[in-house]
Design a protein around this motif. Structure first.
Motif, PDB file in Angstrom:
ATOM      1  N   ILE A  50       1.042  -0.852   0.308  1.00  0.00           N
ATOM      2  CA  ILE A  50       0.076  -0.047   0.117  1.00  0.00           C
ATOM      3  C   ILE A  50       1.091   0.739  -0.257  1.00  0.00           C
ATOM      4  N   ARG A  51       0.962   2.382  -0.713  1.00  0.00           N
ATOM      5  CA  ARG A  51       1.287   3.481  -1.264  1.00  0.00           C
ATOM      6  C   ARG A  51       0.651   4.555  -0.468  1.00  0.00           C
ATOM      7  N   GLY A  52      -0.490   4.489  -0.388  1.00  0.00           N
ATOM      8  CA  GLY A  52      -1.449   5.587  -0.571  1.00  0.00           C
ATOM      9  C   GLY A  52      -2.826   5.390   0.007  1.00  0.00           C
ATOM     10  N   LEU A  53      -3.560   6.253   1.191  1.00  0.00           N
ATOM     11  CA  LEU A  53      -5.066   5.820   1.123  1.00  0.00           C
ATOM     12  C   LEU A  53      -5.705   7.004   0.759  1.00  0.00           C
ATOM     13  N   ILE A  54      -6.563   6.862   0.133  1.00  0.00           N
ATOM     14  CA  ILE A  54      -7.997   8.210  -0.293  1.00  0.00           C
ATOM     15  C   ILE A  54      -9.291   7.332   1.406  1.00  0.00           C
ATOM     16  N   PHE A  55      -9.114   8.682   2.136  1.00  0.00           N
ATOM     17  CA  PHE A  55     -10.690   8.519   3.419  1.00  0.00           C
ATOM     18  C   PHE A  55     -11.419   9.194   2.721  1.00  0.00           C
ATOM     19  N   ASP A  56     -12.429   8.869   3.195  1.00  0.00           N
ATOM     20  CA  ASP A  56     -13.787   9.548   3.059  1.00  0.00           C
ATOM     21  C   ASP A  56     -13.619  10.628   4.362  1.00  0.00           C
ATOM     22  N   LEU A  57     -14.637  11.189   4.530  1.00  0.00           N
ATOM     23  CA  LEU A  57     -14.243  12.847   5.529  1.00  0.00           C
ATOM     24  C   LEU A  57     -15.700  12.282   6.783  1.00  0.00           C
ATOM     25  N   ASP A  58     -17.368  12.541   6.328  1.00  0.00           N
ATOM     26  CA  ASP A  58     -18.061  12.488   7.375  1.00  0.00           C
ATOM     27  C   ASP A  58     -18.291  11.150   7.550  1.00  0.00           C
ATOM     28  N   ASN A  59     -18.095  11.420   9.157  1.00  0.00           N
ATOM     29  CA  ASN A  59     -18.433   9.667   9.313  1.00  0.00           C
ATOM     30  C   ASN A  59     -17.123   8.550   9.644  1.00  0.00           C
ATOM     31  N   THR A  60     -16.593   8.840   8.810  1.00  0.00           N
ATOM     32  CA  THR A  60     -14.868   8.540   8.739  1.00  0.00           C
ATOM     33  C   THR A  60     -13.838   9.004   9.267  1.00  0.00           C
ATOM     34  N   LEU A  61     -13.700  10.034   8.873  1.00  0.00           N
ATOM     35  CA  LEU A  61     -11.968  11.037  10.135  1.00  0.00           C
ATOM     36  C   LEU A  61     -13.289  12.138  10.725  1.00  0.00           C
ATOM     37  N   VAL A  62     -14.191  12.666  10.427  1.00  0.00           N
ATOM     38  CA  VAL A  62     -14.866  13.413  11.781  1.00  0.00           C
ATOM     39  C   VAL A  62     -16.162  12.987  11.549  1.00  0.00           C
ATOM     40  N   ASP A  63     -17.127  13.773  12.507  1.00  0.00           N
ATOM     41  CA  ASP A  63     -18.277  13.618  13.031  1.00  0.00           C
ATOM     42  C   ASP A  63     -18.746  15.348  12.420  1.00  0.00           C
ATOM     43  N   SER A  64     -19.590  15.436  11.632  1.00  0.00           N
ATOM     44  CA  SER A  64     -20.676  16.933  10.882  1.00  0.00           C
ATOM     45  C   SER A  64     -21.830  16.349  12.253  1.00  0.00           C
ATOM     46  N   GLY A  65     -22.369  15.344  12.443  1.00  0.00           N
ATOM     47  CA  GLY A  65     -23.706  15.214  12.546  1.00  0.00           C
ATOM     48  C   GLY A  65     -24.556  15.435  11.544  1.00  0.00           C
ATOM     49  N   LEU A  66     -24.098  14.948  10.396  1.00  0.00           N
ATOM     50  CA  LEU A  66     -25.475  15.514   9.706  1.00  0.00           C
ATOM     51  C   LEU A  66     -26.106  13.778   9.691  1.00  0.00           C
ATOM     52  N   ASP A  67     -27.611  14.393   9.181  1.00  0.00           N
ATOM     53  CA  ASP A  67     -28.718  13.648   9.255  1.00  0.00           C
ATOM     54  C   ASP A  67     -29.299  14.053   8.252  1.00  0.00           C
ATOM     55  N   PHE A  68     -28.847  13.139   7.588  1.00  0.00           N
ATOM     56  CA  PHE A  68     -29.737  12.813   5.973  1.00  0.00           C
ATOM     57  C   PHE A  68     -30.815  12.571   5.706  1.00  0.00           C
ATOM     58  N   ASP A  69     -31.755  11.784   6.976  1.00  0.00           N
ATOM     59  CA  ASP A  69     -32.614  11.586   7.486  1.00  0.00           C
ATOM     60  C   ASP A  69     -33.680  12.910   7.347  1.00  0.00           C
ATOM     61  N   ALA A  70     -33.540  13.372   8.173  1.00  0.00           N
ATOM     62  CA  ALA A  70     -33.115  14.830   8.277  1.00  0.00           C
ATOM     63  C   ALA A  70     -33.370  16.289   6.911  1.00  0.00           C
ATOM     64  N   MET A  71     -32.281  15.206   6.301  1.00  0.00           N
ATOM     65  CA  MET A  71     -32.543  16.573   5.181  1.00  0.00           C
ATOM     66  C   MET A  71     -33.185  15.816   3.955  1.00  0.00           C
ATOM     67  N   ARG A  72     -33.699  14.828   3.411  1.00  0.00           N
ATOM     68  CA  ARG A  72     -34.124  13.949   2.751  1.00  0.00           C
ATOM     69  C   ARG A  72     -36.226  14.703   3.300  1.00  0.00           C
ATOM     70  N   ARG A  73     -35.774  14.873   4.346  1.00  0.00           N
ATOM     71  CA  ARG A  73     -37.684  15.122   4.999  1.00  0.00           C
ATOM     72  C   ARG A  73     -37.725  16.392   4.194  1.00  0.00           C
ATOM     73  N   GLU A  74     -36.593  17.096   5.085  1.00  0.00           N
ATOM     74  CA  GLU A  74     -37.208  18.888   4.372  1.00  0.00           C
ATOM     75  C   GLU A  74     -36.787  19.545   3.118  1.00  0.00           C
ATOM     76  N   MET A  75     -36.318  18.342   2.063  1.00  0.00           N
ATOM     77  CA  MET A  75     -35.943  18.139   0.551  1.00  0.00           C
ATOM     78  C   MET A  75     -37.547  17.889   0.518  1.00  0.00           C
ATOM     79  N   GLY A  76     -38.325  17.058   0.862  1.00  0.00           N
ATOM     80  CA  GLY A  76     -39.532  16.404   0.664  1.00  0.00           C
ATOM     81  C   GLY A  76     -39.162  14.813   0.152  1.00  0.00           C
ATOM     82  N   LEU A  77     -37.807  14.567   0.171  1.00  0.00           N
ATOM     83  CA  LEU A  77     -37.100  13.572  -1.157  1.00  0.00           C
ATOM     84  C   LEU A  77     -37.363  12.173  -0.450  1.00  0.00           C
TER      85      LEU A  77
END
Ligand SMILES: [Mg+2]
Length: 197
Positions: free
Chosen positions: A2-29
């Motif tokens: 392994i010569r390199g690593l590629i990290f996801d950000l949200d919920n991998t390196l950081v906790d942004s407290g993003l609530d995707f279900d609440a976002m979908r509700r607000e958007m009507g999705l």
């Protein structure tokens, strides 16, 4: 090797407290839809309204984001070992840069949705490999969501899934990841695995 690593950000390196279900509700999705792809399919005015909601919620997330346990130690250790490090996120450039700056995270390469095709497309991994002059089989993608693993597998990279407290049915067959960890708090296991490859 392994010569390199590629990290996801949200919920991998950081906790942004993003609530995707609440976002979908607000958007009507409908529940469960991938938000960015769903917005792209909406009529223009509706898409604009949803992008504003997304941007506002992502900015709020950046302002309250915290480093997840193990993330800083892991990145420092990988850097000492001379490995290439990237972040590939479906978040925007503005929000990603604000988050990284606030938390003092530095990596060589930051790929956001403003840079090119987004996960699960393999582009972020292939692009990082091109920048580093390495083969996809020489990098590992680390993330908490199936899109992270699908992206890595489609590129031919090794993959590491972080399950956090997800119930097993949330990750059928562990998404086919090469290594499964509960979180980066378990980073010594990740370091040992990297060294074995
Ligand atoms: Mg994530």
């Amino acid at each position: 090797m392994i010569r390199g690593l590629i990290f996801d950000l949200d919920n991998t390196l950081v906790d942004s407290g993003l609530d995707f279900d609440a976002m979908r509700r607000e958007m009507g999705l409908p529940a469960g839809l991938a938000i960015l792809e769903a917005i792209d399919r909406l009529p223009r005015a509706e898409a604009g309204r949803c992008r504003e909601i997304l941007h506002r919620r992502e900015l709020e997330g950046a302002a309250r984001a915290t480093l997840l346990p193990g993330a800083a130690e892991l990145l420092a250790d990988l850097r000492r070992r001379g490995l290439h490090l990237a972040i590939a996120t479906r978040n925007s450039k503005q929000v990603t840069e604000a988050t990284l700056e606030r938390l003092g995270i530095e990596v060589e390469l930051v790929l956001t949705r403003d840079c090119g095709p987004i996960k699960p497309d393999p582009w972020p991994v292939l692009h990082a490999c091109q920048c580093w002059g390495v083969q996809p089989g020489e990098v590992a993608v680390v993330g908490d969501y199936r899109f992270d693993i699908e992206c890595g597998r489609a590129a031919g990279a090794k993959t590491v899934l972080l399950t956090h407290d997800a119930s097993p049915h949330e990750h059928p067959n562990r998404e086919g990841a090469d290594l499964v960890l509960s979180s980066l708090a378990d980073y010594p296991r990740l370091l040992a695995w990297v060294a074995e490859q």
